[in-house]
Design a protein around this motif. Sequence first.
Motif, PDB file in Angstrom:
ATOM      1  N   LEU A 101       1.061  -1.443  -0.149  1.00  0.00           N
ATOM      2  CA  LEU A 101       0.009  -0.159  -0.015  1.00  0.00           C
ATOM      3  C   LEU A 101       0.858   1.223   0.161  1.00  0.00           C
ATOM      4  O   LEU A 101       0.167   2.507   0.133  1.00  0.00           O
ATOM      5  N   GLY A 102       2.102   1.284   0.327  1.00  0.00           N
ATOM      6  CA  GLY A 102       3.212   2.258  -0.091  1.00  0.00           C
ATOM      7  C   GLY A 102       3.282   3.137   1.298  1.00  0.00           C
ATOM      8  O   GLY A 102       3.395   4.445   1.685  1.00  0.00           O
ATOM      9  N   ILE A 103       3.215   2.076   2.420  1.00  0.00           N
ATOM     10  CA  ILE A 103       3.071   2.642   4.004  1.00  0.00           C
ATOM     11  C   ILE A 103       3.876   2.901   3.967  1.00  0.00           C
ATOM     12  O   ILE A 103       4.521   2.184   4.524  1.00  0.00           O
ATOM     13  N   VAL A 104       4.834   4.592   4.100  1.00  0.00           N
ATOM     14  CA  VAL A 104       5.990   4.215   5.013  1.00  0.00           C
ATOM     15  C   VAL A 104       5.837   4.713   6.840  1.00  0.00           C
ATOM     16  O   VAL A 104       4.874   5.039   7.358  1.00  0.00           O
ATOM     17  N   TYR A 105       6.375   3.215   7.345  1.00  0.00           N
ATOM     18  CA  TYR A 105       6.486   3.217   9.241  1.00  0.00           C
ATOM     19  C   TYR A 105       7.248   2.449   9.449  1.00  0.00           C
ATOM     20  O   TYR A 105       8.022   2.689   8.474  1.00  0.00           O
ATOM     21  N   THR A 106       7.407   2.462  10.849  1.00  0.00           N
ATOM     22  CA  THR A 106       8.525   2.105  11.949  1.00  0.00           C
ATOM     23  C   THR A 106       7.742   1.631  12.983  1.00  0.00           C
ATOM     24  O   THR A 106       6.870   1.199  13.170  1.00  0.00           O
ATOM     25  N   ASP A 107       8.431   0.003  13.358  1.00  0.00           N
ATOM     26  CA  ASP A 107       8.164  -0.571  14.029  1.00  0.00           C
ATOM     27  C   ASP A 107       8.091  -0.404  15.187  1.00  0.00           C
ATOM     28  O   ASP A 107      10.110  -0.110  16.143  1.00  0.00           O
ATOM     29  N   VAL A 108       7.799  -0.115  16.638  1.00  0.00           N
ATOM     30  CA  VAL A 108       8.077  -0.081  17.613  1.00  0.00           C
ATOM     31  C   VAL A 108       7.699  -0.769  18.208  1.00  0.00           C
ATOM     32  O   VAL A 108       6.628  -1.853  18.214  1.00  0.00           O
ATOM     33  N   ALA A 109       8.570  -0.532  19.898  1.00  0.00           N
ATOM     34  CA  ALA A 109       8.287  -1.590  20.941  1.00  0.00           C
ATOM     35  C   ALA A 109       6.915  -2.162  21.755  1.00  0.00           C
ATOM     36  O   ALA A 109       6.243  -0.801  21.079  1.00  0.00           O
ATOM     37  N   PRO A 110       6.503  -2.865  21.910  1.00  0.00           N
ATOM     38  CA  PRO A 110       5.494  -3.066  22.513  1.00  0.00           C
ATOM     39  C   PRO A 110       4.794  -2.188  23.460  1.00  0.00           C
ATOM     40  O   PRO A 110       5.579  -1.907  24.346  1.00  0.00           O
ATOM     41  N   ILE A 111       3.502  -2.214  23.599  1.00  0.00           N
ATOM     42  CA  ILE A 111       3.111  -0.874  24.851  1.00  0.00           C
ATOM     43  C   ILE A 111       1.874  -1.626  25.278  1.00  0.00           C
ATOM     44  O   ILE A 111       0.449  -1.903  25.018  1.00  0.00           O
ATOM     45  N   ARG A 112       1.974  -1.600  26.688  1.00  0.00           N
ATOM     46  CA  ARG A 112       1.410  -1.586  27.844  1.00  0.00           C
ATOM     47  C   ARG A 112       1.526  -1.232  29.348  1.00  0.00           C
ATOM     48  O   ARG A 112       2.239  -0.588  29.873  1.00  0.00           O
TER      49      ARG A 112
END
Length: 266
Positions: A101-112
Amino acid sequence: MAGIFRAASVAVRQVRRARMIAGGLAIAAISACTTGSVLSLEPAVDVGSQTSAVPEYAGMQRLVPSNPYMTAAYPRMDEPMAPTEHMPASEVECRKDLKRLGIVYTDVAPIREGQCGIDYPVKISAIGRIAMKPAATLTCDMAATFAGWARNELVPSARWRYFSGVRTIRQGSSYSCRRIAGEGTLSEHGKGNALDVMSIELSNGKEIDVRKPGLFAFRTRGFLNTVRADGCQYFTTVLGPGYNYDHRNHFHFDIKNRKNGYRACR
């Protein structure tokens, strides 16, 4: 005759002295005003006691309405995902969809955060050429759903009604640990499954505010009604101006999982 030559000589010396004084003052003024270099094209920097070029902000909370990353006037920073973090196959496949889909993204650490959180969040900053401001922290499924709506519904509607593409989507809240106003139920924002859209900037520079348009704003009203109705094909909840006071200035989109498959489009 000798008196005439003597007077002329004095006048010449006075002119030379005036030129030297003026030159010295000019050099002093230039050296005092700037530290920039004309040859290197570096911008001049104010090195005096006043730094008026630096704006003062009354509060960081004003930057983004309902910004979940503002806590006690300081921004909350996302941590990058650890290299050793194991990701389920479904999340891996979802990220392939994001790339398609052409999404510019970054993976981030789990949020709890108590009942709130996202196991495998992504932070999207753009959908193709469309900037997301500020970047939105969401589940991968919500990011993919929103991108599908933006590419397939929002952009074509903008081209049809305004003969323009979409430059920026301005969002007011993505992940945010909170409950639904007036209820004890956890908001879909607290799961990363919701996004609030405040305004849309077109490529031609026009800014379309989501708030209910005026009586004679026929084109704007038609555009907003279309993208809002089309959102019901992608999201399980679409709320906006006219639904209640809390939604007077934005579109709320989420993918809440309801057992009976019910969609709330209001």
